[in-house]
Design an enzyme around this catalytic site. Structure first.
Site, PDB file in Angstrom:
ATOM      1  CB  ILE A 221      40.065  37.737  49.972  1.00 25.60           C
ATOM      2  CG1 ILE A 221      40.812  37.643  51.095  1.00 25.60           C
ATOM      3  CG2 ILE A 221      40.193  39.741  49.625  1.00 25.60           C
ATOM      4  CD1 ILE A 221      40.493  38.335  51.978  1.00 25.60           C
ATOM      5  N   GLY A 222      37.737  36.152  47.429  1.00 27.97           N
ATOM      6  CA  GLY A 222      36.557  36.772  46.016  1.00 27.97           C
ATOM      7  C   GLY A 222      36.567  35.899  45.027  1.00 27.97           C
ATOM      8  CB  SER A 223      39.844  36.030  42.633  1.00 28.37           C
ATOM      9  OG  SER A 223      40.488  36.205  43.821  1.00 28.37           O
ATOM     10  NE  ARG A 305      52.633  40.070  40.056  1.00 27.54           N
ATOM     11  CZ  ARG A 305      51.717  38.877  39.966  1.00 27.54           C
ATOM     12  NH1 ARG A 305      50.795  39.863  40.565  1.00 27.54           N
ATOM     13  NH2 ARG A 305      52.212  38.070  41.185  1.00 27.54           N
ATOM     14  CG  ASP A 389      38.648  43.687  47.335  1.00 32.48           C
ATOM     15  OD1 ASP A 389      38.165  43.107  48.511  1.00 32.48           O
ATOM     16  OD2 ASP A 389      38.369  43.342  46.368  1.00 32.48           O
ATOM     17  CG  HIS A 431      41.551  42.449  51.229  1.00 30.52           C
ATOM     18  ND1 HIS A 431      42.181  41.375  51.751  1.00 30.52           N
ATOM     19  CD2 HIS A 431      42.160  42.307  50.019  1.00 30.52           C
ATOM     20  CE1 HIS A 431      43.335  41.270  51.026  1.00 30.52           C
ATOM     21  NE2 HIS A 431      43.171  41.524  49.660  1.00 30.52           N
ATOM     22  CB  CYS A 433      47.259  43.448  49.682  1.00 27.26           C
ATOM     23  SG  CYS A 433      46.100  42.915  48.065  1.00 27.26           S
ATOM     24  CG  HIS A 484      51.657  36.368  48.049  1.00 33.19           C
ATOM     25  ND1 HIS A 484      51.423  36.827  49.563  1.00 33.19           N
ATOM     26  CD2 HIS A 484      51.399  37.474  47.536  1.00 33.19           C
ATOM     27  CE1 HIS A 484      50.312  37.866  49.542  1.00 33.19           C
ATOM     28  NE2 HIS A 484      50.656  38.361  48.180  1.00 33.19           N
TER      29      HIS A 484
END
Ligand code: GLN
Ligand code: ZN
Length: 544
Positions: A221-223, A305, A389, A431, A433, A484
């Protein structure tokens, strides 16, 4: 979800709950606050109860037509916006209080409040010493909003004259803000409709054949993991103790490592790993004119968070290419397609504080036009696959069903504006989530991305049936690996997930990828998990 609960039931529950609470023999006075929009048909139910005070959101709603049914109760007027960071127009707010008082008469005391709790805004604008000073004067964080509430309350108690200087100042500040060249330049972009559409999907598929992707292409997905080393380099660079050249070299070394790992694991479409990004929105905000970032503007996002949203205050313009050099370098290291990686217009707005002086749809188009230039530059740099994204697409969906179509329309149009300036041979990915799609499947379809990756591992591919039933006909990558959790899924587990997916999405449209980016994971988990994912894809390809 509210929409699964019929409105009549909500109103009936409101009546009975407040009849019980209001009827208690021994109790404190009760204030019921309706934030985040008008109370609508719940208002009569509350009015009929014995609660002493009702709070109205008068920022996202006007004074209700039937407000006089509250006569006899205290009305707490939420006239200071609790969700944005702009200084209020106290003249307007005081006017609303006056109009409300006139409607209610002397039996209903009016008090002043913010429209919502202050959890959505940072603490104190005075702490932003590094901010462009003019911008700072336009802002009100929580402390300043409390000050605005107190000023208005004083005006109610002592009369308008008592707060005339504060009112005049607030009006002057808003006028200065409106006249600032950086704000005014952000006028509505006129965009031809053709800027929002690409060639037919079938033609794009044909033009993308030479990417050389077989069945079940694997990607991420990228990172990639944000290691301590990466964070330290970024912090040192920001603090000025690491030179641009050293920082650049550190990021390039990281990119090379991530590319080499993906080659070794046998992934098909590679990524550069996003090591240079502190945050997928702030990174772009820092590189676009019209956005400001804060030093101390932390707010809670969910659970424990916190994020530091950027502030969109003016005309959005790209100072120059943002991601292109990193992507070009990453592509130079491999013969496989390298995905360019951008954050979409809706997500950039959803995770920032936005302008209150123009519709979100206009801001979205302004951001989209800047991203469109970035996409074009990536294409020119030889990047054949670009992912934009939009994990926040569903988050911004209005709660009220009647507000949803307009939102879906502008959000889809903005995404398309950002992504449709490319040749048919360039593959656009997006993308998202999450997997609760039913309410926004039209929007996802409307994005017209060639490939859409979604979260699916935890629900064991349940999401695919509705997607297929809807007739969604483009590429789809349901996540087979729940990122996750630190647990490394086995080959068998991901193979089983993939076989479930193949059972629903029968043709060549299926992609194999994790649920989301890997930045919060460590290499000790990511390496074996991706190796297992690639092996699972190989087994299903070999023995469908
Ligand atoms: N490309 C981003 C990443 O991999 C997407 C993150 C997200 O969906 N929130 O980190
Ligand atoms: Zn995600």
């Amino acid at each position: 979800m509210a929409d699964t609960w019929p409105r009549e039931d909500i109103v009936a529950a409101t009546s009975s709950a407040y009849a019980v609470l209001g009827g208690l023999a021994e109790r404190p006075a009760i204030l019921v606050v309706g934030s985040y929009g008008p109370l609508g048909d719940a208002l009569p139910a509350l009015a009929a109860s014995r609660v002493e005070a009702i709070g109205l959101d008068l920022v996202r709603g006007d004074i209700p037509d039937d407000v006089d049914i509250l006569t006899g109760k205290t009305v707490v007027a939420g006239v200071i916006d609790g969700r944005n960071i702009w200084r209020a127009d106290l003249q307007e707010a005081f006017g609303v209080l006056g109009a409300l008082g006139a409607r209610l008469g002397d039996d209903s005391p009016v008090s002043v409040a913010t429209s919502t709790s202050l959890m959505h805004v940072p603490h104190d604008v005075e702490r932003e010493g590094g901010m462009y000073p003019e911008l700072r004067t336009w802002l009100a964080f929580a402390d300043q909003k409390v000050g605005e509430v107190l000023t208005l309350a004083r005006g109610l108690a002592e009369g308008r004259d008592a707060i005339a200087p504060e009112i005049a100042e607030s009006v002057a500040v808003r006028a200065r803000r409106a006249a600032h060249p950086g704000v005014r330049a952000g006028e509505v972009p006129v965009v031809p409709d053709a800027f929002r559409s690409r060639e037919a999907y079938a033609d794009r598929v044909a033009a993308q054949e030479d990417l050389g992707l077989g069945a079940l292409p694997t990607t991420t997905i990228g990172s990639f993991p944000q290691t301590g080393e990466i964070r330290r380099a970024r912090a040192a660079h920001r603090a000025g103790t690491m030179s641009d050249a050293d920082y650049d070299a550190a990021m390039r070394a990281e990119i090379a490592r991530v590319v080499e790992l993906q080659e070794r694991l046998g992934l098909d479409v590679l990524v550069h790993g996003e090591a240079e990004r502190n945050d997928m929105v702030q990174y772009f905000a820092e590189n676009l004119e019209g956005f400001a970032t804060t030093e101390h503007g932390w707010v809670q996002s969910y659970g424990s968070r916190c994020t530091r949203p950027s502030i969109l205050w003016g005309a959005v313009r790209r100072r120059g290419p943002i991601t292109v050099e990193w992507s070009r370098y990453a592509q130079s290291l491999t013969g496989k397609p390298m995905k360019g990686m951008l954050t979409g217009p809706v997500t950039i707005l959803a995770w920032s504080f936005v302008r209150d002086d123009q519709p979100l749809a206009v801001s979205a188009d302004q951001v989209a036009l800047a991203l469109r230039e970035e996409v074009a530059d990536l294409e020119r740099a030889g990047i054949r696959v670009v992912q934009v994204d939009e994990p926040a697409l569903r988050e911004l969906l209005p709660l009220r069903a009647e507000d949803q179509p307009a939102y879906i329309s502008w959000s889809v149009r903005a995404f398309r504006l950002a992504t449709s300036g490319v040749r048919p041979s360039t593959q656009i990915h997006t993308h998202l989530c999450y997997s609760e799609f039913n309410e926004i499947i039209d929007a996802i379809d409307g994005l017209d991305a060639d490939v859409t990756s979604i979260e699916a591992a935890r629900s064991r591919m349940e999401v695919l049936e509705p997607v297929e039933d809807h007739g969604f006909a483009r590429g789809i990558g349901p996540g087979v690996y729940d990122i996750h959790s630190p647990r490394v899924p086995s080959v068998e587990e991901m193979e089983a997930q993939l076989r479930l997916a193949v059972g629903v999405i029968a043709d060549r449209r299926l992609w194999v990828n994790p649920d989301c980016g890997l930045k919060t994971r460590g290499y000790a988990e990511v390496e074996p998990a991706l190796a297992n994912m690639v092996e699972a894809a190989r087994r299903v390809r070999q023995n469908p």
